[in-house]
Design a protein around this motif. Structure first.
Motif, PDB file in Angstrom:
ATOM      1  N   ALA A 180      46.734  87.026  33.303  1.00 29.83           N
ATOM      2  CA  ALA A 180      45.620  87.259  32.368  1.00 29.83           C
ATOM      3  C   ALA A 180      45.878  88.488  31.515  1.00 29.83           C
ATOM      4  CB  ALA A 180      44.315  87.402  33.140  1.00 29.83           C
ATOM      5  N   ALA A 181      46.352  89.579  32.158  1.00 34.95           N
ATOM      6  CA  ALA A 181      46.624  90.804  31.404  1.00 34.95           C
ATOM      7  C   ALA A 181      47.750  90.585  30.410  1.00 34.95           C
ATOM      8  CB  ALA A 181      46.956  91.938  32.364  1.00 34.95           C
ATOM      9  N   LEU A 182      48.756  89.809  30.807  1.00 35.78           N
ATOM     10  CA  LEU A 182      49.862  89.532  29.895  1.00 35.78           C
ATOM     11  C   LEU A 182      49.381  88.776  28.661  1.00 35.78           C
ATOM     12  CD1 LEU A 182      52.711  88.332  32.328  1.00 35.78           C
ATOM     13  CD2 LEU A 182      52.641  90.473  31.059  1.00 35.78           C
ATOM     14  N   LEU A 183      48.561  87.767  28.886  1.00 34.45           N
ATOM     15  CA  LEU A 183      48.171  86.868  27.805  1.00 34.45           C
ATOM     16  C   LEU A 183      47.006  87.404  26.985  1.00 34.45           C
ATOM     17  CD1 LEU A 183      48.554  83.584  29.852  1.00 34.45           C
ATOM     18  CD2 LEU A 183      49.985  84.314  27.932  1.00 34.45           C
ATOM     19  N   ASP A 184      46.152  88.191  27.616  1.00 29.11           N
ATOM     20  CA  ASP A 184      45.002  88.746  26.904  1.00 29.11           C
ATOM     21  C   ASP A 184      45.460  89.594  25.729  1.00 29.11           C
ATOM     22  OD1 ASP A 184      42.287  89.044  26.505  1.00 29.11           O
ATOM     23  OD2 ASP A 184      42.154  90.839  27.754  1.00 29.11           O
ATOM     24  N   SER A 185      46.489  90.423  25.976  1.00 28.54           N
ATOM     25  CA  SER A 185      46.982  91.298  24.902  1.00 28.54           C
ATOM     26  C   SER A 185      47.709  90.521  23.821  1.00 28.54           C
ATOM     27  CB  SER A 185      47.927  92.353  25.491  1.00 28.54           C
ATOM     28  OG  SER A 185      49.067  91.722  26.059  1.00 28.54           O
ATOM     29  N   ALA A 186      48.063  89.252  24.143  1.00 28.33           N
ATOM     30  CA  ALA A 186      48.778  88.438  23.156  1.00 28.33           C
ATOM     31  C   ALA A 186      47.843  87.492  22.422  1.00 28.33           C
ATOM     32  CB  ALA A 186      49.880  87.641  23.845  1.00 28.33           C
ATOM     33  N   GLY A 187      46.519  87.573  22.713  1.00 27.00           N
ATOM     34  CA  GLY A 187      45.561  86.766  21.979  1.00 27.00           C
ATOM     35  C   GLY A 187      45.255  85.421  22.588  1.00 27.00           C
ATOM     36  N   ALA A 188      45.445  85.267  23.881  1.00 23.73           N
ATOM     37  CA  ALA A 188      45.122  83.997  24.539  1.00 23.73           C
ATOM     38  C   ALA A 188      43.613  83.812  24.610  1.00 23.73           C
ATOM     39  CB  ALA A 188      45.720  83.972  25.939  1.00 23.73           C
ATOM     40  N   PRO A 189      43.129  82.576  24.723  1.00 30.65           N
ATOM     41  CA  PRO A 189      41.692  82.324  24.815  1.00 30.65           C
ATOM     42  C   PRO A 189      41.068  83.062  25.996  1.00 30.65           C
ATOM     43  CG  PRO A 189      42.870  80.288  24.394  1.00 30.65           C
ATOM     44  CD  PRO A 189      43.911  81.327  24.674  1.00 30.65           C
ATOM     45  N   HIS A 190      39.873  83.599  25.809  1.00 33.79           N
ATOM     46  CA  HIS A 190      39.217  84.373  26.860  1.00 33.79           C
ATOM     47  C   HIS A 190      38.921  83.508  28.079  1.00 33.79           C
ATOM     48  CE1 HIS A 190      38.952  87.926  24.408  1.00 33.79           C
ATOM     49  NE2 HIS A 190      38.263  87.296  23.460  1.00 33.79           N
ATOM     50  N   LEU A 192      40.582  80.990  29.228  1.00 32.55           N
ATOM     51  CA  LEU A 192      41.814  80.803  30.000  1.00 32.55           C
ATOM     52  C   LEU A 192      42.140  82.069  30.778  1.00 32.55           C
ATOM     53  CD1 LEU A 192      44.363  79.240  30.794  1.00 32.55           C
ATOM     54  CD2 LEU A 192      45.417  80.005  28.644  1.00 32.55           C
ATOM     55  N   CYS A 193      42.028  83.213  30.139  1.00 32.07           N
ATOM     56  CA  CYS A 193      42.339  84.479  30.829  1.00 32.07           C
ATOM     57  C   CYS A 193      41.375  84.704  31.991  1.00 32.07           C
ATOM     58  CB  CYS A 193      42.257  85.640  29.844  1.00 32.07           C
ATOM     59  SG  CYS A 193      43.585  85.617  28.595  1.00 32.07           S
ATOM     60  N   ASP A 194      40.080  84.357  31.792  1.00 36.42           N
ATOM     61  CA  ASP A 194      39.120  84.520  32.886  1.00 36.42           C
ATOM     62  C   ASP A 194      39.509  83.641  34.069  1.00 36.42           C
ATOM     63  OD1 ASP A 194      37.694  86.331  31.410  1.00 36.42           O
ATOM     64  OD2 ASP A 194      36.185  84.874  30.719  1.00 36.42           O
ATOM     65  N   ALA A 195      39.964  82.420  33.787  1.00 38.17           N
ATOM     66  CA  ALA A 195      40.377  81.517  34.871  1.00 38.17           C
ATOM     67  C   ALA A 195      41.604  82.071  35.593  1.00 38.17           C
ATOM     68  CB  ALA A 195      40.662  80.123  34.314  1.00 38.17           C
ATOM     69  N   LEU A 196      42.504  82.655  34.834  1.00 34.95           N
ATOM     70  CA  LEU A 196      43.714  83.206  35.446  1.00 34.95           C
ATOM     71  C   LEU A 196      43.405  84.426  36.308  1.00 34.95           C
ATOM     72  CD1 LEU A 196      46.186  82.883  32.428  1.00 34.95           C
ATOM     73  CD2 LEU A 196      46.171  81.506  34.513  1.00 34.95           C
ATOM     74  N   ARG A 197      42.355  85.189  35.897  1.00 35.75           N
ATOM     75  CA  ARG A 197      42.000  86.368  36.696  1.00 35.75           C
ATOM     76  C   ARG A 197      41.483  85.992  38.077  1.00 35.75           C
ATOM     77  NH1 ARG A 197      39.991  88.085  31.613  1.00 35.75           N
ATOM     78  NH2 ARG A 197      41.245  89.820  30.771  1.00 35.75           N
ATOM     79  N   ALA A 233      51.668  82.971  21.134  1.00 34.12           N
ATOM     80  CA  ALA A 233      51.198  84.021  22.034  1.00 34.12           C
ATOM     81  C   ALA A 233      52.238  84.343  23.100  1.00 34.12           C
ATOM     82  CB  ALA A 233      49.881  83.592  22.683  1.00 34.12           C
ATOM     83  N   ILE A 234      52.827  83.318  23.653  1.00 38.14           N
ATOM     84  CA  ILE A 234      53.840  83.546  24.692  1.00 38.14           C
ATOM     85  C   ILE A 234      55.056  84.242  24.094  1.00 38.14           C
ATOM     86  CG2 ILE A 234      55.442  82.355  26.237  1.00 38.14           C
ATOM     87  CD1 ILE A 234      53.136  80.329  26.737  1.00 38.14           C
ATOM     88  N   ALA A 235      55.379  83.913  22.840  1.00 39.97           N
ATOM     89  CA  ALA A 235      56.486  84.604  22.175  1.00 39.97           C
ATOM     90  C   ALA A 235      56.176  86.087  22.041  1.00 39.97           C
ATOM     91  CB  ALA A 235      56.740  83.980  20.804  1.00 39.97           C
ATOM     92  N   ARG A 236      54.891  86.412  21.755  1.00 37.57           N
ATOM     93  CA  ARG A 236      54.513  87.828  21.673  1.00 37.57           C
ATOM     94  C   ARG A 236      54.633  88.508  23.025  1.00 37.57           C
ATOM     95  NH1 ARG A 236      50.816  85.646  17.909  1.00 37.57           N
ATOM     96  NH2 ARG A 236      49.166  85.365  19.484  1.00 37.57           N
ATOM     97  N   VAL A 237      54.290  87.801  24.106  1.00 37.55           N
ATOM     98  CA  VAL A 237      54.451  88.367  25.458  1.00 37.55           C
ATOM     99  C   VAL A 237      55.917  88.664  25.723  1.00 37.55           C
ATOM    100  CG1 VAL A 237      54.258  87.879  27.932  1.00 37.55           C
ATOM    101  CG2 VAL A 237      52.390  87.260  26.391  1.00 37.55           C
TER     102      VAL A 237
END
Length: 925
Positions: A180-190, A192-197, A233-237
């Motif tokens: 979640a922390a990796l993807l949040d900073s790259a602009g992933a949907p909130h 999705l990040c909440d589910a990953l947390r 987004a993953i490319a930005r990560v």
């Protein structure tokens, strides 16, 4: 279906699969084998040549052909009324690299992982920065350098939606909770990040191929990652963690320090590792099969294969590496017996369990383990020792002392090796045990002043003198521990001699602590387990893998399970050992060659002759040392000890006939050089595996090259040819005697693949070379008499002929060997020290076995191995008169001898000097 009668070991790998083994079943059957005994068949690391690096205990290795190929092999075996025993590896599995889902889950989640207790991890390690973390010492360079050099990379796996850190062939999972922390900073949907947390370790048994965490959330990530926004987004990560930039390196480092593992340079392993390995191999992590669920996970598929009738027994690898061997063996038998009723009608209801165990001198396998015996290292030692001449001890001692000043005796060699290996290889394990004992000491007012430093010093002295593989105090319900106390106190007596008097009280306390029995829980039990897990690998690495390559008095005694400090065994003691085996473990395996032997069974028998010609060998070696000095072109390389060991290894492997061409000579050269590099590094005197000395190794290699160059060393080669030719007949008789004993003594004979012909192999991988089965099948077609085989004994066909004859007899009279008595026969007369004789008796059938030993002085013929020894005619066997009629030879057609209470051994002069005679109720002929 036949009961277990004789086994043949086959080494399976991608180049010799289960189908390849099936193709040889008719040959094995004709040879007289009842069971194929296979190396591990479960899924191992890709490309494994041995199968001991298991990745998945839940399926048959696809590289071997998978379950379908196993079924084809078993179907073929059943056609010939044969069975299958498989090697199982409960002690450890492959880690590092990729493909071990248990290990990767452990790395991903650390202590909360459902597999955390599968591996023996010290979460409260002596290094504070390792508390709660696992050392991952798989980097090929220091951590900081690896970051700067860009050999650590963050990788996203699109199919599973998972992130890994890659390092060459290794991959290390990123904890999914950090996604979640990796993807949040790259602009992933909130969302999705909440589910990953919310991700948490997977609980319950996962399906094969399932990811190590909550599948739905990762499925969402994988699907989103395939969209244009997701790919961007993953490319930005990836860019944020690209070690090509300072920010990327910082980002990757920040991610790594949050993981449950700590990446480290492989050289840190001996000092810092906080999980148990197999010996010193970091790529093999020990398993905690003492836990019921771990046991079931490791053995579930093997139990199912037994229930399905696809295997008929197991060979347990390195049983002393387990925390509780007795409890393990009993549980294994219980689990297998519980499914026996499910086996198909065509499968036998029998079950065999053998354990790979090194028995120290006078140590016996406990009956309470409920196994059928060992895999045969104890017999290998006994049969080899009884074929050595004690008269050679003094001159061989003198020769070794003259040229190996550092370690003139095996006792000093072993002691020095133990000190070195303990400090250089097992420093972390020693520190862990020392720390734990220190904590125990602090809990008692009488021992609270015992310092860590002095505890470590005393503990090292005890470990150096502890010569058995281990004690079993920590094993639940193992009953009496008299043998364990004897071993532990014996080591303490020796350790006391090397300690200051002020340390003696502390030594007594350590011995008393480690020797407490019947403990259920607590820190003392942990200390016992740590001690028992240290002594076994210490013995293996310091003795078998170090001292055996340093001590060169007589290499035929430097074998797994043997004591090189003892050259020979008396006939009386040999009979006692056989009687014990008959009473305690009549179904134990009898081996003279294994996949782990240091040199081939016939190479050992050739070297054994040196104990009879020791003065001549001493003079020859002294002449070579002087005459070959000019072949050294780099200081004193090799040194005298390595040179003497080299000459013996060459002698053992030297061809019976001169090399036919330069290509054959080159093959021999390459085999010797490969052996030599391994031997030098294992010895750890001038070079080693961790820090090879290229100059010393190059000098040794060049020395071998010049020794084997006929233009440079023609005289040496001629002398080696001559000594091999002189002792070869006596060596061949030794080998034939060894075969005869293995196939007739109490126990089940085991044949290592290909050794039905002469075996002059060196240590692995030389002893695992492909077997020429076509040659063996061709030789078997030539069904000639023993006399004709003796006339061409250099082909090795005589050995195969004897094996086939004796195994056919075992098949005809199985009860004589599974139930029959063992009765030493008295030998009297001038040649009595050269003869071993015994009876096997079952019902009204009697077998008389007569073999010779130490035959150099009896002058075996180079033409047919017959003996020119008139003293045999004046030497007699004292036999009971049974009234069953005359003795019939098993080995020679139409040869009989009268029943006589005093039978002359003159018949041993009639061809090969061994004989098997039978009085059978069914009129054997």
């Amino acid at each position: 279906m036949n009961e277990l009668r004789a086994t043949v070991r086959v080494q399976l790998h991608a180049g010799f699969t289960l189908d390849d083994a099936a193709a040889q079943v008719p040959y094995f059957s004709r040879l007289g084998i009842s069971h194929v005994y296979a190396s591990p068949i479960l899924m191992a690391r890709p490309g494994s040549s041995h199968g001991y690096d298991t990745l998945d205990y839940g399926r048959v290795n696809p590289e071997l052909g998978g379950r379908d190929a196993l079924c084809r092999l078993v179907m073929r075996l059943r056609e010939y009324a044969m069975g299958l025993i498989v090697d199982i590896v409960p002690n450890h599995m492959a880690v590092g690299g990729t493909g071990n889902r248990w290990w990767e889950d452990l790395l991903a989640w650390g202590r909360p992982s459902q597999y955390a207790h599968y591996f023996d991890v010290d979460w409260d390690a002596f290094a504070p920065w390792l508390h709660g973390r696992i050392l991952a010492p798989f980097l090929d360079r220091p951590y900081g350098t690896a970051l700067r050099d860009g050999v650590l990379r963050l990788v996203y796996e699109a199919e599973t939606g998972m992130f890994f850190i890659h390092h060459h062939d290794h991959r290390f999972p990123v904890c999914p909770r950090h996604y979640a922390a990796l993807l949040d900073s790259a602009g992933a949907p909130h969302a999705l990040c909440d589910a990953l947390r919310e991700l948490a370790p997977l609980r319950g048994a996962p399906l094969r191929g399932a990811c190590m965490t909550d599948a739905p959330a990762l499925s969402r990530l994988a699907q989103w990652g395939k969209t244009p926004d997701g790919r961007a987004a993953i490319a930005r990560v990836m860019e944020q963690h690209d070690t090509g930039t300072a920010c990327g390196r910082s980002g990757l480092h920040d991610l790594l320090v949050r993981q449950a593992y700590r990446l480290a340079w492989w050289r840190t392993t001996p000092d810092l590792i906080n999980w148990r390995r197999f010996f010193d191999i970091t790529g093999l992590a020990a398993l905690s099969v003492e836990h019921d669920d771990v046991f079931d996970a490791v053995h579930g598929h093997i139990v199912a294969l037994y229930a399905d009738g696809l295997i008929d027994g197991v060979r347990v690898d390195h049983v002393d590496g387990l925390t509780q061997p007795r409890s393990y063996c009993r549980r294994l038998r219980q689990r297998l017996m519980a499914v026996q009723h499910l086996r198909p009608a065509m499968a036998p209801q029998s079950l065999s369990i053998h354990v790979e165990k090194i028995l120290h001198d006078r140590e016996h396998l406990p009956a309470s383990w409920q196994v059928d015996g060992t895999t045969g290292y104890d017999f290998m030692d006994q049969v080899s020792a009884v074929l050595h001449d004690p008269a050679g001890t003094a001159p061989l001692d003198g020769l070794w002392r003259d040229h190996a000043i550092e370690d003139p005796t095996f006792a000093t060699t072993q002691r020095n090796a133990r000190v070195q290996v303990l400090n250089d290889v097992f420093a972390a394990e020693l520190s862990r045990l020392r720390t734990h004992l220190g904590h125990i000491a602090q809990c008692n007012i009488d021992t609270r002043d015992y310092s860590m430093g002095r505890i470590g010093m005393v503990l090292q002295a005890l470990l150096v003198e502890f010569h058995s593989y281990r004690t079993y105090f920590s094993d639940d319900g193992s009953g009496g521990h008299q043998a364990d106390h004897i071993v532990l106190r014996g080591a303490a007596r020796e350790a006391r001699r090397h300690l200051l008097p002020s340390c003696h009280e502390m030594l007594d306390w350590i011995v008393d602590t480690l020797g407490q029995a019947g403990l259920r829980d607590g820190s003392i039990r942990v200390a016992q387990q740590q001690f028992e897990h240290l002594t076994a690998p210490l013995a293996a690495k310091a003795v078998e893998d170090t001292s055996f390559y340093r001590y060169g008095r007589l290499l035929s005694r430097n074998e797994v399970g043997s004591d090189p400090g003892r050259i020979s065994l008396s006939c009386a003691q040999f009979h006692k050992d056989n009687l014990h085996r008959y009473k305690a473990y009549p179904a134990t395996l009898l081996a003279t060659a294994t996949h782990d032997h240091k040199r081939g069974e016939d190479a050992r028998m050739r070297l054994a002759v040196l104990s009879e010609v020791a003065p001549h060998w001493r003079d020859l070696v002294n002449r070579w040392i002087i005459g070959n000095a000019h072949l050294r072109q780099r200081r004193m390389i090799p040194d005298r000890a390595d040179e003497m060991i080299l000459y013996q290894s060459m002698l053992g492997a030297w061809p019976l006939e001169p090399w036919p061409d330069a290509e054959a000579r080159q093959v021999f050269h390459d085999r010797i050089v490969a052996w030599q590099i391994k031997a030098l590094r294992e010895a750890k005197r001038h070079t080693n595996w961790i820090d090879p000395d290229a100059e010393y190794e190059r000098g040794c290699r060049e020395f071998v090259g010049r020794l084997l160059d006929p233009h440079v060393s023609g005289a040496f080669i001629a002398e080696m040819d001559a000594i091999v030719a002189r002792i070869a007949p006596a060596a061949a008789v030794n080998s034939i005697t060894q075969v005869m004993l293995r196939l007739t003594l109490p126990g089940v004979p085991d044949l290592y693949q290909g050794t039905e012909l002469w075996d002059f192999s060196l240590v692995d991988p030389d002893n695992r070379r492909p077997v020429d089965f076509t040659l063996r099948q061709t030789l078997m077609q030539h069904d000639t008499s023993l006399r004709r085989q003796a006339a061409q004994w250099r082909t090795g066909g005589v050995k195969m002929h004897l094996i086939q004859r004796l195994l056919a007899f075992r098949a005809r009279y199985p009860l004589m060997f599974s139930k029959g008595t063992y009765e030493p026969v008295k030998v009297s007369g001038p040649a009595e020290q050269h003869v071993i004789a015994f009876l096997r008796r079952e019902g009204g059938n009697v077998l008389l076995v007569v073999v010779v030993r130490c035959v150099w002085g009896l002058v075996p013929s180079p033409h047919d191995l017959s003996l020119d020894a008139p003293t045999l005619g004046q030497t007699y066997l004292s036999l009971p008169v049974s009234g069953n009629g005359e003795w019939c030879s098993i080995l020679h057609e139409n040869r009989t001898y009268p029943q006589d209470a005093r039978l002359s051994l003159s018949f041993l002069q009639e061809g090969i000097p061994v004989e098997c005679l039978v009085q059978a109720q069914d009129g054997f002929s």
